[in-house]
Scaffold this active site. Sequence first.
Site, PDB file in Angstrom:
ATOM      1  N   TYR A 111      56.162   3.991 -56.031  1.00 11.33           N
ATOM      2  CA  TYR A 111      57.482   4.263 -55.368  1.00 11.33           C
ATOM      3  C   TYR A 111      58.647   3.846 -56.234  1.00 11.33           C
ATOM      4  CZ  TYR A 111      61.504   4.327 -51.886  1.00 11.33           C
ATOM      5  OH  TYR A 111      62.592   4.335 -51.210  1.00 11.33           O
ATOM      6  N   SER A 171      67.050   4.461 -54.832  1.00 10.84           N
ATOM      7  CA  SER A 171      66.830   3.204 -54.116  1.00 10.84           C
ATOM      8  C   SER A 171      67.080   2.175 -55.190  1.00 10.84           C
ATOM      9  CB  SER A 171      65.420   3.307 -53.661  1.00 10.84           C
ATOM     10  OG  SER A 171      64.756   2.012 -53.152  1.00 10.84           O
TER      11      SER A 171
HETATM   12  P1  NAP Z   1      62.979   7.721 -42.781  1.00 11.48           P
HETATM   13  O1  NAP Z   1      63.409   7.336 -41.445  1.00 11.48           O
HETATM   14  O2  NAP Z   1      61.311   7.720 -42.690  1.00 11.48           O
HETATM   15  O3  NAP Z   1      63.147   9.471 -42.968  1.00 11.48           O
HETATM   16  C1  NAP Z   1      62.628  10.177 -43.954  1.00 11.48           C
HETATM   17  C2  NAP Z   1      63.067  11.634 -43.853  1.00 11.48           C
HETATM   18  O4  NAP Z   1      62.434  12.196 -44.966  1.00 11.48           O
HETATM   19  C3  NAP Z   1      62.499  12.265 -42.855  1.00 11.48           C
HETATM   20  O5  NAP Z   1      63.273  13.153 -41.988  1.00 11.48           O
HETATM   21  C4  NAP Z   1      61.398  12.961 -43.242  1.00 11.48           C
HETATM   22  O6  NAP Z   1      61.177  14.315 -42.258  1.00 11.48           O
HETATM   23  C5  NAP Z   1      61.760  13.646 -44.259  1.00 11.48           C
HETATM   24  N1  NAP Z   1      60.780  13.693 -45.363  1.00 11.48           N
HETATM   25  C6  NAP Z   1      59.512  12.871 -45.920  1.00 11.48           C
HETATM   26  N2  NAP Z   1      58.635  13.735 -46.474  1.00 11.48           N
HETATM   27  C7  NAP Z   1      59.104  14.934 -46.580  1.00 11.48           C
HETATM   28  C8  NAP Z   1      58.816  16.174 -46.758  1.00 11.48           C
HETATM   29  N3  NAP Z   1      57.484  16.345 -47.758  1.00 11.48           N
HETATM   30  N4  NAP Z   1      59.267  17.328 -46.801  1.00 11.48           N
HETATM   31  C9  NAP Z   1      60.400  17.378 -46.121  1.00 11.48           C
HETATM   32  N5  NAP Z   1      61.044  16.021 -45.560  1.00 11.48           N
HETATM   33  C10 NAP Z   1      60.352  14.971 -45.825  1.00 11.48           C
HETATM   34  O7  NAP Z   1      63.230   7.285 -44.195  1.00 11.48           O
HETATM   35  P2  NAP Z   1      64.615   6.905 -44.439  1.00 11.48           P
HETATM   36  O8  NAP Z   1      64.866   5.396 -44.686  1.00 11.48           O
HETATM   37  O9  NAP Z   1      65.817   7.497 -43.573  1.00 11.48           O
HETATM   38  O10 NAP Z   1      64.631   7.374 -45.991  1.00 11.48           O
HETATM   39  C11 NAP Z   1      65.567   8.507 -46.469  1.00 11.48           C
HETATM   40  C12 NAP Z   1      65.712   8.360 -48.053  1.00 11.48           C
HETATM   41  O11 NAP Z   1      66.361   7.117 -48.327  1.00 11.48           O
HETATM   42  C13 NAP Z   1      64.275   8.439 -48.718  1.00 11.48           C
HETATM   43  O12 NAP Z   1      64.233   9.182 -49.912  1.00 11.48           O
HETATM   44  C14 NAP Z   1      63.972   7.045 -48.924  1.00 11.48           C
HETATM   45  O13 NAP Z   1      63.290   6.686 -50.072  1.00 11.48           O
HETATM   46  C15 NAP Z   1      65.585   6.588 -49.306  1.00 11.48           C
HETATM   47  N6  NAP Z   1      65.581   5.237 -49.346  1.00 11.48           N
HETATM   48  C16 NAP Z   1      65.278   4.424 -47.961  1.00 11.48           C
HETATM   49  C17 NAP Z   1      65.579   2.908 -48.011  1.00 11.48           C
HETATM   50  C18 NAP Z   1      65.166   2.418 -46.691  1.00 11.48           C
HETATM   51  O14 NAP Z   1      65.019   0.955 -46.764  1.00 11.48           O
HETATM   52  N7  NAP Z   1      65.112   2.892 -45.518  1.00 11.48           N
HETATM   53  C19 NAP Z   1      65.986   2.384 -49.124  1.00 11.48           C
HETATM   54  C20 NAP Z   1      66.553   3.266 -50.151  1.00 11.48           C
HETATM   55  C21 NAP Z   1      66.174   4.506 -50.384  1.00 11.48           C
HETATM   56  P3  NAP Z   1      59.773  15.017 -41.744  1.00 11.48           P
HETATM   57  O15 NAP Z   1      58.821  13.736 -41.632  1.00 11.48           O
HETATM   58  O16 NAP Z   1      60.222  15.519 -40.529  1.00 11.48           O
HETATM   59  O17 NAP Z   1      59.445  15.917 -42.892  1.00 11.48           O
END
Ligand code: NAP
Length: 254
Positions: free
Chosen positions: A154, A141
């Site tokens: 985080y 990130s």
């Molecule tokens: P999201 O829409 O909330 O999706 C997160 C995913 O991670 C869900 O499928 C959730 O699945 C899974 N997850 C969370 N905890 C888990 C666990 N303990 N075991 C297995 N799966 C788990 O968020 P997103 O934005 O797509 O985030 C995806 C990645 O991108 C993350 O690593 C996040 O830190 C990173 N990221 C996001 C952003 C942003 O602005 N959105 C920016 C930079 C980086 P379940 O709840 O079904 O398990």
Amino acid sequence: MTALVTGASAGIGEACARALAARNYSLVLAARRVDRLEKLAEELRTLHGVSVTAVALDVTDRAQAESLLERAGNPVVDVLVNNAGLARGLEPLPENNPDDWDEMIDANVKGVLWVTRPVVRQMIARQAQGPTPTHIVNLGSLAGVAAYPNGAVYCATKAAVKALSDGLRQDVNQYPIRVTLIQPGMVETEFSQVRFRGDEGRAKAVYRGIDPLTAADIADLVVYAVTAPLRVQITELTVTATHQANAFTVFRKP
Ligand code: NAP
């Protein structure tokens, strides 16, 4: 080619699953909400005729991660996308709930390790039959590039993902195993709803007045990295919405 995507039940992981299926990858989709995965798997099988296996996985559970390949039917994994992760809360560190620290560190740091271990060991074992290109993509990130106020833990977890990616890349450098770190800025997914525990108002405010990145934008980068010519290793990609200069400077339309 088979790709294993963690956190494929929402957001960036789901978008990666869609983009990789469209390029004919067989998929193993992992997350806790397996009902969502089953639905997505059925849709992608119908749309693209690819094999898709949905597996329940809590990445914080070491035993579940260790048994993941077996539970998925022992697939041979060419691409691993370590995407599962989350943020909890946005307050000054002294006011944080330490349970949130555990959850973020367990999922974002240890979860990446638990899942990577069996997969990278399989990737290395395959090299005995001759050079076999494989790829690990980690979702870091912009938060890992520079810590912002109220997000120390985080940000620390995502800085750790950068260090793990850099270290692993060197440790597997003798093989054709590529390691790519993708560091997005603000992407509109369920991320902020999870961070603010369902507070829709607070979640929406994060993206107020900007044109945020979409999950599909990030999936495009994953596809770009994994389909690049084999001589090309994308080590690190940092991407922000045009309205976001860095972790601190965001232009919001009034
Ligand atoms: P999201 O829409 O909330 O999706 C997160 C995913 O991670 C869900 O499928 C959730 O699945 C899974 N997850 C969370 N905890 C888990 C666990 N303990 N075991 C297995 N799966 C788990 O968020 P997103 O934005 O797509 O985030 C995806 C990645 O991108 C993350 O690593 C996040 O830190 C990173 N990221 C996001 C952003 C942003 O602005 N959105 C920016 C930079 C980086 P379940 O709840 O079904 O398990």
